[in-house]
Each structure stands twice: as structure tokens, then as C-alpha cells.
Design a protein around this motif. Structure first.
Motif, PDB file in Angstrom:
ATOM      1  N   GLN A 139     -33.241  -6.645 -19.664  1.00 33.25           N
ATOM      2  CA  GLN A 139     -32.218  -6.002 -20.476  1.00 33.25           C
ATOM      3  C   GLN A 139     -30.838  -6.559 -20.125  1.00 33.25           C
ATOM      4  N   LEU A 140     -30.001  -6.696 -21.148  1.00 30.39           N
ATOM      5  CA  LEU A 140     -28.619  -7.122 -20.970  1.00 30.39           C
ATOM      6  C   LEU A 140     -27.703  -6.055 -21.570  1.00 30.39           C
ATOM      7  N   LYS A 141     -26.689  -5.651 -20.785  1.00 27.83           N
ATOM      8  CA  LYS A 141     -25.673  -4.712 -21.253  1.00 27.83           C
ATOM      9  C   LYS A 141     -24.313  -5.391 -21.182  1.00 27.83           C
ATOM     10  N   VAL A 142     -23.641  -5.449 -22.297  1.00 29.55           N
ATOM     11  CA  VAL A 142     -22.282  -5.988 -22.352  1.00 29.55           C
ATOM     12  C   VAL A 142     -21.323  -4.800 -22.432  1.00 29.55           C
ATOM     13  N   LEU A 143     -20.508  -4.662 -21.412  1.00 24.18           N
ATOM     14  CA  LEU A 143     -19.620  -3.502 -21.304  1.00 24.18           C
ATOM     15  C   LEU A 143     -18.226  -3.851 -21.787  1.00 24.18           C
ATOM     16  N   ARG A 144     -17.626  -2.895 -22.433  1.00 26.67           N
ATOM     17  CA  ARG A 144     -16.217  -3.016 -22.792  1.00 26.67           C
ATOM     18  C   ARG A 144     -15.362  -2.512 -21.626  1.00 26.67           C
ATOM     19  N   PRO A 145     -14.125  -2.964 -21.511  1.00 26.25           N
ATOM     20  CA  PRO A 145     -13.260  -2.492 -20.407  1.00 26.25           C
ATOM     21  C   PRO A 145     -13.093  -0.972 -20.372  1.00 26.25           C
ATOM     22  N   ASP A 146     -13.113  -0.343 -21.562  1.00 24.18           N
ATOM     23  CA  ASP A 146     -12.938   1.118 -21.597  1.00 24.18           C
ATOM     24  C   ASP A 146     -14.177   1.851 -21.098  1.00 24.18           C
ATOM     25  N   ASP A 147     -15.323   1.152 -21.025  1.00 25.88           N
ATOM     26  CA  ASP A 147     -16.552   1.798 -20.568  1.00 25.88           C
ATOM     27  C   ASP A 147     -16.674   1.839 -19.051  1.00 25.88           C
ATOM     28  N   VAL A 148     -15.809   1.135 -18.347  1.00 21.50           N
ATOM     29  CA  VAL A 148     -15.891   1.032 -16.889  1.00 21.50           C
ATOM     30  C   VAL A 148     -14.978   2.074 -16.260  1.00 21.50           C
ATOM     31  N   VAL A 149     -15.531   2.834 -15.331  1.00 20.95           N
ATOM     32  CA  VAL A 149     -14.749   3.853 -14.624  1.00 20.95           C
ATOM     33  C   VAL A 149     -13.921   3.186 -13.535  1.00 20.95           C
TER      34      VAL A 149
END
Length: 621
Positions: A139-149
Motif C-alpha cells: 500500500q502507498l499513502k500520499v499525505l498532504r501537509p495538512d494531514d500531518v500532525v
């Protein structure tokens, strides 16, 4: 050779608990493909806009599958993708000759340069040739900056979890940015690294160069020469490089913790129980024995346990015994662990057992015995009830005494008091002194005298009634006072202005009380008197004399507080019948004849004390 490799990989993965699914193609000429499902290493996270890559998990065991040997054996690596929300596999197109392609392949890795949000989904790498086929998914997850705590706004967003680095105090270490070597393999030229630091519990992000001189960046690495406590925290490193003419980057984080120096003693120790400590226990209850051990920092296993008669609990075979362990303190690598031995339904034979707590790490071992002593049971219920009853009785007695102390005192006097008529030769019980021709004269004659003589049985002397005509006032007054046991002085506002004879009686009573002690003076306040109205003799005597206040109609009843308070000050006397009163009057008449001589002598003493009685009368007038 290829079937042998596939069989060996099959055996290794089955031994590790992974069972492949065999996919049989509809075309008999195509080989059977072993589907190993999804990789157990978890999903790969990449930050949107940063460079990322996926490594085929089939090559995680180089002894089984090696990329170079696989290529030599004619295997071909193919990548497929199942987009998020889809079920159909799609081949990933890429062209090695096109530099502008965002997806490319480098040996066993699929490169995303850079990653976008649309890249999220499942990826499948398949290794196949004409005779064998194996595939595995990830699985690959591409995170947006707003999704990171992030704890601070200045922190750069990081997709991957921080790596842990431990540095002892007063020692040094070199920090290398994670995945830097991977970037070097793909980069055109040497990558550059930028370092940031967020202190533990801090409120800002510092970019290199840092203020402290003991931290220095040499090339891409950060050197910490001497570790201090404020060097702790999270270090961020951003790697910038170029590939195929593109400027790429990614960010990683390192969590740096400080521990006590390695030069300190590392032997474990037992903090509780103490060497001579005794634990009191009680039968038929649950007993908890607590052991606390200190383990200095070591990157090695540690253990704390209880033994009963030399056996661990798993070998003891008694379900009444169990234990629980927990960490109670962490101090720069030093850990304090607690182990609690629980003994259910403790019995007397358990006292004879041996209970030992032990701690161990790679540096040493220590054990200590817990000494048990049976608790002496006290009759708590009986003691509590007895104490409660005692307190209630004491409180009840206090209330009774506070409310009925006059009645209790009168009762005691009636039982144990001494009748003064048998101990002295006085003629009268009470001599009443008051201001003549005033309102209190009516009070004395109609109320006070009547109750004292008729109801209470006292012999009362009143000058105007009992004095003989033709006598001298001064001598008669002193004689009556000397022959009385109590001098009852009725105080009112007119006492000083209208009571010249009353002042003589008061002075005689005070002097007689001071010299012989056989006469006591009692003050009865008929009406309130201001302090300015008190004559000098009264002001001096007020401190030591008893004062009984008349309260009008409330005091008329014989059971009122006034009469009870007055009876306490008067001689002990019981209420007599009429026959006893007549007999008592005869005895009084006979006593007057026998006590005349002693009275004259007492009168002389008082006269000597009052050197000039006429002067007192003149001054009062």
C-alpha cells in the motif's frame, strides 16, 4: 534453476506464516503465479510534492531473490497499480528514455518524482519468466501537509515515523539523515542536507547553524561532540538532489534522547522492600507484596520477578499467587520497574514460605527477601462502640451540667453540705442591707424577707424590724452584722445616695469578711447600676463577691434562676415544716442569750476596724 528458487521462496514464506494463493491462468501455456498477498511491512507513506519510492518486497530476502541473479535467469519485474476506489489492476507505464516521466523504475524500485495525491493506492510487483511467476502487493499513502500532525507551525511535515537515536551525556554521536544513501544512488551529483532542531518541550524551530558550539555539520552529517540535556528533541533533515534535470527533495526526522553516561555503574538494585523491612499481613485477606527495582540504562534486556520457595510463579502451580509488572519511572534511560506479588486468601501456612524479589540485567543480579509478620487483630468493633458510647455519655453529661449546674450544685449541697448552725454561734443566717425610703425597701420587706423566712427557712435580720428602740444605730448595726452568717446587700441606683446606713453595713460586712472569714457578703442587684454609681467599697468588692441579678417577674417563682443562684450562696438549709419553724424560733431566742458575750467581742473587733463609724455616716450623708 528458476523453479528451485520459487520453491525455496515458497518454503521460507510458509515457514514465516505466510500462505500464498496460487493463481492458475486460463492459458495452459502460462506458468502458475504465486500470490503472496499484501506485504506485512505495512503501508509506505510519502509526502505530496516530495520524492518517494517503492521497493519490491520480493527482494527483502537476498538469499532467495537477488535482482541481479533474477535478471540473469531471465526474470522480468513488472509493476501494476490498483488505484484507490478501483478493483482492476492497471500496468504502470514508464519510459526510461523520457526524462520528463514522473514515474520511473530503478532496478527493484518504483520511483515517484515527485508523488501526487492521485498516486495513493495498492501497488503490485510481479517477477516472472516463462516457467515461474511470483507477485506481492503493498500500500502507498500520499499525505498532504495538512494531514500531518505537527506540534509547531514551523516544523516541516514528515510522512515517515521518526527514527530513534540515544546519546549518553558527555559523549558524542554523528547523525546521518535517513535514506540519504538511497538518494545518493539516484542523484546526479552529491545531495545537500539542511538540518533543523526542535528542543524537547520547546516552542521554536532552529535551523543550522545552531548557537551551541558542540554541534557541527560536516558535509551532510550533523556531529554532536558533547551531549547535553537541551540537545534533546526532534532533528529534521531535508535532502535536496537532482535527477534527470528535476529538483527533488524529501524530509526525514530523528528523535534524539539523552541517557546517563556509560561510565556510571550499571548494576541493577532493589529499592523496595528494604533489607530489614517487615510487612504485616492478615489471614483470610488479599496480601500484596511490592518490589521496586532500579535498572540503569543499558541497551539490553532487563527483568524483575518474584519467587516463592525458590520457584517462579509459573512453576509454583498455585492459582492464589499471581503478579503484575509495570514501569513507574523513566529518568534519562534509567528505568524503575515495579512488580506486585498478589496472594489471595492468605493463610497461616503462607507465613512460613520464603518470598524473594530478584532483578537482573547483563551487568548483574540482586535478590532480596520479604519478611512477613502476622498482624495482631484488635477488637476494633468493640473498641469503636465503647469509645462512641463514652463520647456520647461525656457529651450528654456536659450538656446536662451546662444546663442544670445550679440544680446539681444545690442537690450536692443538700446531700453533703454542712449546716453552719452546728459549727458557729451566729444568731442570724442573713442580714439584709438596703437603702431605706426607696423602692427596693418594698422589695426587701414583701418579697425577699418573706421567701427567705417562710419558704426557705432562714433566720433573717432586718435592722428596722429587729433593732430595739433607744439604742445607738452604729453599735446596733455592727452588732447585727457580727451575729449574721451572710450579709445580703441589695444594690440599686439609690443605694449610694440614700443609703448612708447601708454603706455602714456594707463596710462592716467587708471588714468582718476580711478579718474573720465567718461572714460572707452577697450582692443582689435589684436594678441595673451604672459603673459611675458604684461606690468605692462596691467597686473593690465587686471582683471577689457573688452578684445575683433580680429580673423582675421572671424571678418571682421559687424555681427561678434567681432563687437557685441565691440559695447556692446562702447557708445550707432544708425547707422546714411549721412545727420545726416554731421550734427553731425558740432555739433562736435561747441562742440570743447565750451568744451575747461572744457577739459583743466580735462587735468590738469590727468597731476597732471601723475606727470612726460616725465619720462614715456623715460622709455618706
Amino acid at each position: 534453476m528458476a523453479p528451485f528458487i520459487s520453491t525455496l521462496l515458497f518454503l521460507i514464506l510458509v515457514a514465516g506464516g505466510v500462505a500464498p494463493a496460487v493463481s492458475q491462468s486460463s492459458n495452459p501455456s502460462e506458468p502458475t503465479c504465486y500470490d503472496w498477498g499484501e506485504s506485512s511491512e505495512g503501508a509506505v507513506s510519502v509526502m505530496e510534492g516530495e520524492a518517494g519510492w517503492l521497493s519490491c518486497p520480493l527482494f527483502s530476502h537476498p538469499s532467495v531473490y537477488n535482482y541481479t541473479s533474477s535478471q540473469s535467469a531471465g526474470h522480468n519485474l513488472v509493476w501494476y497499480r490498483v488505484p484507490e476506489g478501483h478493483d482492476v489492476e492497471q500496468p504502470i507505464p514508464y519510459n526510461r528514455k523520457v526524462n520528463s516521466s514522473r514515474l520511473s523504475r530503478d532496478r527493484d524500485r518504483l520511483l515517484l518524482e515527485p508523488a501526487t495525491a492521485a498516486d495513493t493506492g495498492q501497488y503490485i510487483c510481479m517477477l516472472r519468466n516463462k516457467s515461474s511467476c511470483s507477485q506481492i502487493a503493498m500500500q502507498l499513502k500520499v499525505l498532504r501537509p495538512d494531514d500531518v500532525v505537527r506540534s509547531l507551525e514551523c516544523e516541516p511535515p514528515v510522512a515517515m515515523a521518526a527514527s530513534e537515536v540515544i546519546i549518553p551525556f558527555q559523549e558524542g554521536k554523528v547523525l546521518d539523515c535517513p535514506d540519504l544513501e538511497e538518494a545518493r544512488k539516484m542523484a546526479e551529483g552529491e545531495p545537500t542536507v539542511t538540518w533543523y532542531h526542535v528542543k524537547l518541550g520547546g516552542s521554536r524551530c532552529d535551523q543550522y547553524p545552531f548557537l551551541a558550539s558542540n554541534r557541527e555539520q560536516r558535509g551532510p552529517s550533523l556531529h554532536i561532540h558533547i551531549m547535553y540535556e537541551f540537545y534533546q528533541g526532534v532533528y529534521f533533515c531535508t535532502v535536496d538532489y537532482r535527477r534527470r534535470g528535476k529538483a527533488l527533495n524529501f524530509t526525514r526526522s530523528i528523535n534524539v534522547s539523552a541517557v546517563y553516561p556509560t561510565a556510571l555503574p550499571k548494576l541493577p538494585s532493589i529499592l523496595h522492600p528494604g533489607k530489614d523491612q517487615v510487612v504485616t499481613v492478615k489471614q483470610d485477606t488479599e496480601v500484596r507484596l511490592v518490589c521496586v527495582g532500579l535498572f540503569p540504562y543499558l541497551n539490553s534486556p532487563r527483568d524483575i520477578w518474584w519467587t516463592v520457595d525458590g520457584k517462579k510463579l509459573d512453576k509454583l502451580g498455585d492459582p492464589r499467587f499471581n503478579n503484575s509488572d509495570r514501569e513507574v519511572k523513566y529518568d534519562h534511560g534509567d528505568r524503575t520497574l515495579e512488580s506486585v506479588l498478589v496472594i489471595k486468601d492468605f493463610q497461616s501456612e503462607d507465613l512460613n514460605r520464603e518470598y524473594n524479589c530478584s532483578v537482573r540485567n547483563v551487568k548483574g543480579f540482586e535478590t532480596r527477601r520479604a519478611h512477613l509478620e502476622e498482624e495482631v487483630s484488635l477488637p476494633s468493633v468493640e473498641l469503636g462502640c465503647g469509645l462512641g458510647v463514652t463520647l456520647v455519655l461525656m457529651l450528654l453529661l456536659f450538656v446536662v451540667y451546662h444546663v442544670f449546674w445550679l440544680e446539681l450544685l444545690l442537690l450536692y449541697r443538700s446531700w453533703f453540705g454542712t449546716d453552719e448552725r452546728h459549727t458557729d454561734d451566729k444568731e442570724y443566717d442573713v442580714y439584709i442591707s438596703y437603702a431605706r425610703n426607696s423602692e427596693e425597701e418594698q422589695f426587701v420587706l414583701s418579697m425577699l424577707r418573706s421567701v427567705l423566712e417562710n419558704e426557705l427557712g432562714y433566720s433573717v435580720c432586718i435592722f428596722d424590724r429587729d433593732s430595739l428602740p433607744g439604742g445607738t444605730i452604729t453599735d446596733e448595726t455592727l452588732s447585727f452584722v457580727a451575729r449574721s452568717r451572710r450579709l445580703l446587700v441589695v444594690i440599686s441606683p439609690g443605694y449610694a445616695s440614700q443609703g448612708s446606713q447601708a454603706l455602714l453595713e456594707l463596710q462592716a460586712g467587708i471588714d468582718g469578711m476580711a478579718r474573720g472569714g465567718h461572714l460572707r457578703v452577697i450582692l443582689v442587684q435589684y436594678k441595673p447600676v451604672r459603673r459611675q454609681g458604684w461606690v468605692r467599697e462596691l467597686r473593690r468588692a465587686r471582683v471577689a463577691l457573688a452578684l445575683v441579678r433580680w429580673q423582675g417577674d421572671k424571678s418571682k417563682e421559687l424555681t427561678s434562676r434567681f432563687w437557685k443562684r441565691l440559695r447556692v450562696e446562702l447557708p445550707v438549709r432544708r425547707v422546714s415544716s411549721r412545727g420545726e419553724k416554731e421550734e427553731s424560733s425558740k432555739e433562736v431566742a435561747l441562742m440570743r442569750l447565750h451568744s451575747q458575750n461572744s457577739t459583743n467581742s466580735q462587735t468590738g473587733l469590727i468597731s476597732n476596724t471601723i475606727k470612726d463609724p460616725q465619720k462614715i455616716l456623715n460622709s455618706a450623708a
